[in-house]
Design an enzyme around this catalytic site. Structure first.
Site, short mmCIF file in Angstrom:
data_model
loop_
_atom_site.label_atom_id
_atom_site.label_comp_id
_atom_site.label_asym_id
_atom_site.label_seq_id
_atom_site.Cartn_x
_atom_site.Cartn_y
_atom_site.Cartn_z
N HIS A 41 -7.72 -4.87 -1.08
CA HIS A 41 -6.38 -4.37 -0.53
C HIS A 41 -6.01 -5.03 0.87
CE1 HIS A 41 -3.99 -0.85 -0.41
NE2 HIS A 41 -3.85 -0.23 1.12
N SER B 158 0.71 -0.90 0.08
CA SER B 158 -0.03 -0.23 -0.22
C SER B 158 0.98 1.27 -0.07
CB SER B 158 -0.78 0.26 1.01
OG SER B 158 -2.03 0.78 0.69
N ASP C 241 -9.64 -3.81 -5.81
CA ASP C 241 -9.07 -2.99 -5.30
C ASP C 241 -9.95 -2.37 -4.56
OD1 ASP C 241 -7.11 -1.63 -3.15
OD2 ASP C 241 -5.44 -2.88 -3.67
#
Length: 430
Positions: free
Chosen positions: A409, A295, A380
Site C-alpha cells: 500500500h 487508496s 497490497d
C-alpha cells in the site's frame, strides 16, 4: 519561501507514500517463479524465500511461512531452518481467478523480519461479487439534484505564507450536501492571467491537514485538494490526531445500515460539489477537468468520474472500497474490510449489505466513461488486488494499468512520475 513549498509538497505527497516500508538490516525476499507474477488457473506456482544481509544469504536462518489466498486463512504453513539461507516452496495453484500469497517471517537476534509475494491467477478474469442495485442510477441522480439546490456559498482565504511567485494558495470552504454543512480544501491558482485546466485531489483515509498541490499549479493547472470531514484543513496536526482517535474513529462505517445517512454519501457528493466550485472559477478553461487520489482517494477518483460527466480523466492508485462483499463469497474484499473475520458480526446484516451496493466502487466503475490511468501492486495487504481488479475489470472506458508488482500500500517514485505525467499531459492537451 522554499521551506513553505517543501512543506506543502510533503503534505501533498503523503497519501502516496502512506505505509512505505523502511529499509531493514535483514531482508526477507519472496519471489514467484514467473517474472510477471502471473499464472493461468490450474498452473502451479513456486515461491523462493531468501533471507539476506548485505546482499548475501544468511545461512541457518530460522523462518516460518504461510501460503493461501490473500486475506484468507493459510492453506499451508511451516516453520524450519534454512541451511543455505534460501528455500523454494511449491505453493500449488488456484482453480479460479484470484491471488495466492506467500508470507514469510524470519526471526533473527530477537527481531522479526517479514517478506511476501503474491501470484495472480488470470487477474483480468476476476469478476465482482457486489450487487448492482436496480435503482442505483435513480438514487444518485436524485442525490445530485438535491445537492444542486444547495448554494455554493464559497469562501476563500488567501494563505500568503504558502503562495509562490507563480501561484496563489487559498484555504477554501464551500457548502456541501445540506445547508450549513461545509467542505474544506486547499486551492492553488496560477497567478498569470488566463484560462486553465483543473485537477481535483481526493484524499486517502484518515483525518489530516493538507498543503495543496502547488507543484502542478506552477505548471499551469488549477488544483484543489479537499478533505472529506467538513473541518478546516489548516489546523495543527495534533488536532487531526485527536479527531481521528475520537469523533472520526471508524467513520467509514457510520450509519452503514441506512443508504441515505451512510457517511460516504456526503463524501461522494462532496467530490461533486468540489467540481461545482472548480468549474465556477473564472480562471477555469471550461472543459478540462481531472480527478486523482490513492487508496480511499483512488476509490473517490473512480466514484467522482462515475458520478460527474464534467470529469474528463481520472488517475487512481490502489482504490479502496472495491468489491467489499468478497468476504461473503469466500475471497478477499476491499478496504475497509466490512465483512472480514474481525468485523463480520457487525457488518453481515441485510440492511448493511444493501447499503453497500450503492457505495461500492465496482458500481461506479461500471459507469465510468472517460480514460483512466491506474496503478497498484500485487502485495497490497490493505486493498487486496482481487478487490481492485473486480473494479478495474468492469470499466469499459479506455484504461491503462501500470503494475509495480512488489509494492504494497505504497508507491515507487516512478509510479508517481508516470501518474503525474499522464494527468498533466491530458490536461494540457498532449
Amino acid at each position: 519561501m522554499k521551506k513553505t513549498i517543501f512543506v506543502s509538497f510533503y503534505l501533498f505527497m503523503s497519501w502516496v507514500a502512506l505505509g512505505q516500508p523502511a529499509e531493514r538490516f535483514y531482508k526477507v525476499i519472496v519471489a514467484p517463479d514467473h517474472f510477471d507474477w502471473t499464472y493461468k488457473t490450474g498452473e502451479n506456482v513456486k515461491f523462493t524465500i531468501s533471507v539476506l544481509q548485505n546482499g548475501n544469504l544468511v545461512k541457518n536462518a530460522r523462518i516460518r511461512y504461510e501460503v493461501g489466498p490473500e486475506k484468507m486463512e493459510p492453506t499451508k504453513k511451516e516453520t524450519l531452518s534454512l541451511p543455505t539461507g534460501s528455500l523454494t516452496v511449491d505453493a500449488g495453484t488456484m482453480k479460479t481467478a484470484g491471488f495466492l500469497r506467500c508470507i514469510a517471517f524470519a526471526e533473527i537476534e530477537g527481531k522479526e523480519y517479514k517478506g511476501l509475494a503474491t501470484a495472480g491467477f488470470d487477474p483480468l478474469s476476476i469478476q465482482p461479487t457486489v450487487d448492482n442495485p436496480s435503482d442505483f442510477d435513480t438514487f444518485w441522480t436524485n442525490a445530485k439534484a438535491d445537492l444542486a439546490k444547495i448554494p455554493l456559498d464559497a469562501k476563500m482565504t488567501l494563505l500568503p505564507e504558502r503562495c509562490t511567485e507563480k501561484v496563489n494558495v487559498y484555504h477554501v470552504n464551500i457548502q456541501n450536501f445540506r445547508m450549513g454543512a461545509r467542505l474544506y480544501g486547499i486551492l492553488c491558482v496560477p497567478k498569470k492571467e488566463g484560462k486553465y485546466p483543473a485537477l481535483l485531489h481526493v484524499p486517502g483515509a484518515g483525518v489530516r491537514p493538507y498543503g495543496g498541490d502547488i507543484a502542478n499549479a506552477e505548471k499551469g493547472i488549477i488544483t484543489l485538494q479537499i478533505g472529506i470531514h467538513g473541518i478546516p484543513v489548516t489546523m495543527e496536526p495534533t488536532v487531526y490526531t485527536d479527531l481521528g482517535a475520537g469523533a472520526f474513529n471508524g467513520y467509514w462505517a457510520y450509519n452503514m445500515d441506512d443508504r441515505d445517512r451512510f457517511y460516504y454519501k456526503k463524501v461522494y457528493l462532496g467530490c461533486v460539489r468540489a467540481n461545482d466550485f472548480l468549474t465556477s472559477l473564472p480562471q477555469y478553461d471550461g472543459s478540462n477537468l481531472a480527478v486523482t487520489g490513492g487508496s480511499q482517494g483512488g476509490a473517490l477518483s473512480i466514484v467522482t468520474a462515475g458520478l460527474d460527466s464534467r470529469v474528463k480523466w481520472l488517475g487512481a492508485f490502489y482504490p479502496a472500497l472495491s468489491d467489499v462483499t468478497g468476504y461473503l463469497k469466500g475471497r478477499a474484499g476491499g478496504w475497509p474490510h466490512y465483512f472480514d473475520k474481525n468485523t463480520i458480526l457487525f457488518g453481515n446484516k441485510p440492511d448493511k449489505i444493501a447499503t453497500i451496493g450503492y457505495y461500492d466502487v465496482v458500481n461506479f466503475a461500471r459507469r465510468v466513461k472517460v480514460p483512466g490511468y491506474y496503478s497498484w501492486g500485487f502485495n497490497d495487504e490493505t486493498c487486496p488486488p482481487t478487490s481492485m481488479y473486480a473494479s478495474y475489470n468492469v470499466i469499459s472506458a479506455s484504461k491503462e494499468l501500470f503494475l509495480a508488482l512488489e509494492t504494497g500500500h505504497w508507491t515507487y517514485p516512478e509510479q508517481n512520475e508516470r501518474m503525474t505525467g499522464w494527468l498533466v499531459n491530458k490536461l494540457n492537451g498532449k
